[in-house]
Design an enzyme around this catalytic site. Structure first.
Site, mmCIF file in Angstrom:
data_model
loop_
_atom_site.group_PDB
_atom_site.id
_atom_site.type_symbol
_atom_site.label_atom_id
_atom_site.label_comp_id
_atom_site.label_asym_id
_atom_site.label_seq_id
_atom_site.Cartn_x
_atom_site.Cartn_y
_atom_site.Cartn_z
ATOM 1 N N ASP A 10 0.873 -1.179 0.000
ATOM 2 C CA ASP A 10 0.000 0.000 0.000
ATOM 3 C C ASP A 10 0.910 1.229 0.000
ATOM 4 O OD1 ASP A 10 -2.418 1.570 0.325
ATOM 5 O OD2 ASP A 10 -1.836 1.871 2.409
ATOM 6 N N SER A 11 0.305 2.401 -0.186
ATOM 7 C CA SER A 11 1.083 3.634 -0.121
ATOM 8 C C SER A 11 1.593 3.904 1.294
ATOM 9 C CB SER A 11 0.202 4.812 -0.547
ATOM 10 O OG SER A 11 -0.821 4.990 0.416
ATOM 11 N N CYS A 73 -4.531 -1.579 -1.830
ATOM 12 C CA CYS A 73 -4.675 -0.142 -2.065
ATOM 13 C C CYS A 73 -5.658 0.060 -3.216
ATOM 14 C CB CYS A 73 -3.309 0.431 -2.431
ATOM 15 S SG CYS A 73 -3.351 2.177 -2.869
ATOM 16 N N GLU A 154 -2.431 8.754 8.606
ATOM 17 C CA GLU A 154 -0.988 8.432 8.676
ATOM 18 C C GLU A 154 -0.348 9.123 9.888
ATOM 19 O OE1 GLU A 154 1.234 6.485 6.818
ATOM 20 O OE2 GLU A 154 -0.336 5.683 5.528
ATOM 21 N N CYS A 187 -10.993 3.043 0.296
ATOM 22 C CA CYS A 187 -9.559 3.317 0.511
ATOM 23 C C CYS A 187 -9.192 2.492 1.741
ATOM 24 C CB CYS A 187 -9.329 4.806 0.777
ATOM 25 S SG CYS A 187 -7.670 5.180 1.388
ATOM 26 N N HIS A 189 -7.170 2.862 4.002
ATOM 27 C CA HIS A 189 -6.957 3.611 5.251
ATOM 28 C C HIS A 189 -8.274 3.802 6.028
ATOM 29 C CE1 HIS A 189 -3.091 4.729 3.443
ATOM 30 N NE2 HIS A 189 -2.739 5.294 4.585
HETATM 31 N N1 DGL Z 1 -4.738 3.231 1.064
HETATM 32 C C1 DGL Z 1 -4.812 3.668 -0.258
HETATM 33 C C2 DGL Z 1 -6.089 3.356 -0.975
HETATM 34 O O1 DGL Z 1 -6.667 2.335 -0.685
HETATM 35 C C3 DGL Z 1 -4.036 4.859 -0.711
HETATM 36 C C4 DGL Z 1 -4.274 6.138 -0.046
HETATM 37 C C5 DGL Z 1 -3.312 7.225 -0.499
HETATM 38 O O2 DGL Z 1 -2.115 7.005 -0.455
HETATM 39 O O3 DGL Z 1 -3.778 8.301 -0.891
HETATM 40 O O4 DGL Z 1 -6.528 4.061 -1.840
#
Ligand code: DGL
Length: 277
Positions: A10-11, A73, A154, A187, A189
């Site tokens: 993931d990011s 992600c 984050e 997302c 997150h």
């Molecule tokens: N967790 C990620 C997603 O599912 C990426 C969020 C990001 O880095 O902007 O989209």
């Protein structure tokens, strides 16, 4: 049968929300996670940048002998899945959006109003809408980008007023106007702010793609005969391109009961090789 680990990326720390579900369904497997914490968020970046970053991470995972790559992600899945599958044909690569769209189609009744939230890139790609047009055209779909969520998460700004205000800023009018009965956390997150969302909008049904991806991972492992018999010499390793305190805390919470290793590792060829003191 294959004892090699499953690669997940993931990011940042968002993809960690898939890990407990994967561990529960696949207790014999080992996992290598890569969170690009130094370059997060991806969701407001240009697609060409996201493609380049994702290819670097996939290359890193392949070099670490993974037998499969799980894109934990939505942003990367929405614009890079095919590109990564073409570049790395030696391993099956699973994206998160198809299993999530399938779960929406399977569980939402005809005429449901479904609100999808995600990053700017995911929402702009319209991948959820395009898949659902095929799978279940009778749904009313609405999508909204919520770009401030990821940087706050984050930073660990979750259980407080700032996060609640940010959620209300994005969702109050959107949910009211769309008259949504279902909210898709598009997302990885966002499950980390699910408690806030449940508290603020208790009547909403929530669909969590971080949970839904498990079915696809299991299906792919079975199809390619890659399930582990257990007793693997590999270990669970969490790599991050910047070891933030929040990232380490989150892993400690998930793996409180088991051995794992956390390491700093950059995949950017131009980046410094060791973290600053
Ligand atoms: N967790 C990620 C997603 O599912 C990426 C969020 C990001 O880095 O902007 O989209």
């Amino acid at each position: 049968m294959d004892k090699r680990p499953i690669g997940i990326f993931d990011s940042g720390l968002g993809g960690l929300t898939c890990v407990p579900y994967l561990r529960q369904a696949l207790p014999r497997e080992k996992f290598i996670y890569f969170g690009d914490t130094a370059r997060t968020p991806y969701g407001s970046k240009d697609p060409s940048t996201i493609r380049a970053f994702s290819a670097q991470i996939a290359e890193f995972l392949v070099q670490h002998q993974v037998k499969m790559i799980v894109i934990a992600c939505n942003t990367v899945s929405s614009i890079c899945l095919e590109d990564l599958q073409q570049r790395f044909p030696q391993v099956p690569i699973v994206g998160i959006i198809e299993p999530a769209a399938q779960a929406i189609a399977d569980t939402c009744v005809k005429g449901s109003s479904v609100a999808i939230i995600g990053t700017k890139v995911t929402v702009k790609s319209r991948v959820y809408e395009n898949l659902l047009k095929e799978l279940k055209p009778e749904l009313c779909l609405h999508a909204k980008a919520c770009p401030a969520f990821v940087p706050l998460i984050e930073e660990g700004i979750i259980e407080n007023e700032i996060m609640d205000l940010t959620i209300k800023h994005y969702l109050d009018d959107f949910l009211q106007e769309s008259q949504a009965d279902t909210l898709v956390l598009g997302c990885t997150h966002y499950p980390l702010i699910r408690k806030n969302i449940d508290r603020l909008y208790p009547d909403l049904r929530i669909i969590n793609p971080s949970r839904e991806i498990v079915k696809s991972v299991v299906a792919q492992l079975e199809e390619h005969d890659l399930l582990s018999p257990g007793n693997s010499d590999f270990e669970n390793i969490f790599y991050a391109s910047d070891l933030s305190e929040n990232f380490v805390n989150m892993i400690n919470r998930i793996f409180a009961d088991e051995n794992f290793r956390v390491e700093f590792r950059s995949v950017d060829p131009d980046a410094r090789k060791t973290p600053l003191e």
